[in-house]
Each structure stands twice: as structure tokens, then as C-alpha cells.
Design an enzyme around this catalytic site. Sequence first.
Site, PDB file in Angstrom:
ATOM      1  N   CYS A 110      -0.199  -5.841   5.580  1.00  0.00           N
ATOM      2  CA  CYS A 110      -0.926  -5.181   4.503  1.00  0.00           C
ATOM      3  C   CYS A 110      -2.108  -6.081   4.134  1.00  0.00           C
ATOM      4  O   CYS A 110      -2.494  -6.942   4.935  1.00  0.00           O
ATOM      5  CB  CYS A 110      -0.017  -4.875   3.306  1.00  0.00           C
ATOM      6  SG  CYS A 110       0.642  -6.306   2.428  1.00  0.00           S
ATOM      7  N   ASP A 116      -1.259   0.743  -2.343  1.00  0.00           N
ATOM      8  CA  ASP A 116      -0.891  -0.578  -2.826  1.00  0.00           C
ATOM      9  C   ASP A 116      -0.397  -0.471  -4.271  1.00  0.00           C
ATOM     10  O   ASP A 116      -1.131  -0.021  -5.147  1.00  0.00           O
ATOM     11  CB  ASP A 116      -2.104  -1.506  -2.752  1.00  0.00           C
ATOM     12  CG  ASP A 116      -1.760  -2.965  -2.965  1.00  0.00           C
ATOM     13  OD1 ASP A 116      -0.614  -3.278  -3.365  1.00  0.00           O
ATOM     14  OD2 ASP A 116      -2.650  -3.800  -2.729  1.00  0.00           O
ATOM     15  N   ARG A 168       3.616  -4.595  -0.050  1.00  0.00           N
ATOM     16  CA  ARG A 168       4.043  -3.603   0.936  1.00  0.00           C
ATOM     17  C   ARG A 168       4.643  -4.201   2.195  1.00  0.00           C
ATOM     18  O   ARG A 168       5.723  -3.784   2.626  1.00  0.00           O
ATOM     19  CB  ARG A 168       2.865  -2.684   1.299  1.00  0.00           C
ATOM     20  CG  ARG A 168       2.400  -1.859   0.113  1.00  0.00           C
ATOM     21  CD  ARG A 168       1.091  -1.159   0.385  1.00  0.00           C
ATOM     22  NE  ARG A 168       0.003  -2.136   0.437  1.00  0.00           N
ATOM     23  CZ  ARG A 168      -1.260  -1.841   0.687  1.00  0.00           C
ATOM     24  NH1 ARG A 168      -1.599  -0.581   0.941  1.00  0.00           N
ATOM     25  NH2 ARG A 168      -2.191  -2.773   0.694  1.00  0.00           N
TER      26      ARG A 168
END
Length: 150
Positions: free
Chosen positions: A8, A116, A14
Site C-alpha cells: 500500500c 485508505d 491496508r
Amino acid sequence: MFTLHVVCMGNLCRSPMAAALFRARLPADRCRVVSAGLAVPAGRPVAPLTVATLHANGLPVPEASPRQFDPVTVGNDDLVLAMQHRHVRALRALAPHARPRIQLLGRWMPQREIDDPMGGGMEDFARAFAHIAACVEQWCARDARLSTRM
């Protein structure tokens, strides 16, 4: 054995959640799972709400600090899964040798990109976790190397 790289932006939310989910499903002797970020902020730990989300779902918290993606670590059989299209583009520019093996984690989902949750509350992290978990299920069902039936 191959390595599954989950990437990420900051390696704070994540990718640590996705890595924890894959590790919980896959035998360590068959697949090494690592998480990394494209722009890891120096000295920052994994986000506290990531830790809380993993705990709430019975998963271990990553022991390592967030780390920067290193294209040199991507082997010929490795798979690289990213959260957003912009991550895929950046990763393909950084690791052109792995271009066909760099994919979206949400490749088979109606909502392909994973937002996000950083800066949001626990419900944002829970929503991201649920989306990531569904994506992990899809990868494990569709990629023989990630199948739990081996």
C-alpha cells in the site's frame, strides 16, 4: 516457495491487514508473505487502529516496523498485490521485471480499489478490513498457489 508481496502507500494500515489475513490462511512453508509501502514515513509504527482491527479479528499484529517496498526483493515467481491502481502503476515502474505479476488485490471485486482508512475511525478500518478479507478470499479461490486445498 514464492513470496507474496502486499503493498500500500505507507505500510501502516491496508498492507499489514492483508498480510495478516494471508498469513492466517497459507502455510508458511509454501508461501512467504511480506507487506511493504511505497512511501513509508520514517519511524512511524503500524497505525493503532490497524492493531485494534487485527486484535478484534483474532489476528496477530505485525512484529516488524513498516518497511519500504524494495523491487530487488521480487523474485521470478513472486506475486505483488497492491491496493489501488496508482500503486500498481508505481510498482510496475519500480519493478518492470515483475510487471505481469503486479496486480490489484481487489482484481475480482466490484469495488477493485481499497480505500485508505488512515485518518478515519474504527468503522473505516473495519470497512477496509472487510473489503480486504473478501479480496483475500477471492485470491485464495482463484490462484492455485494461494489455495488452501493444497
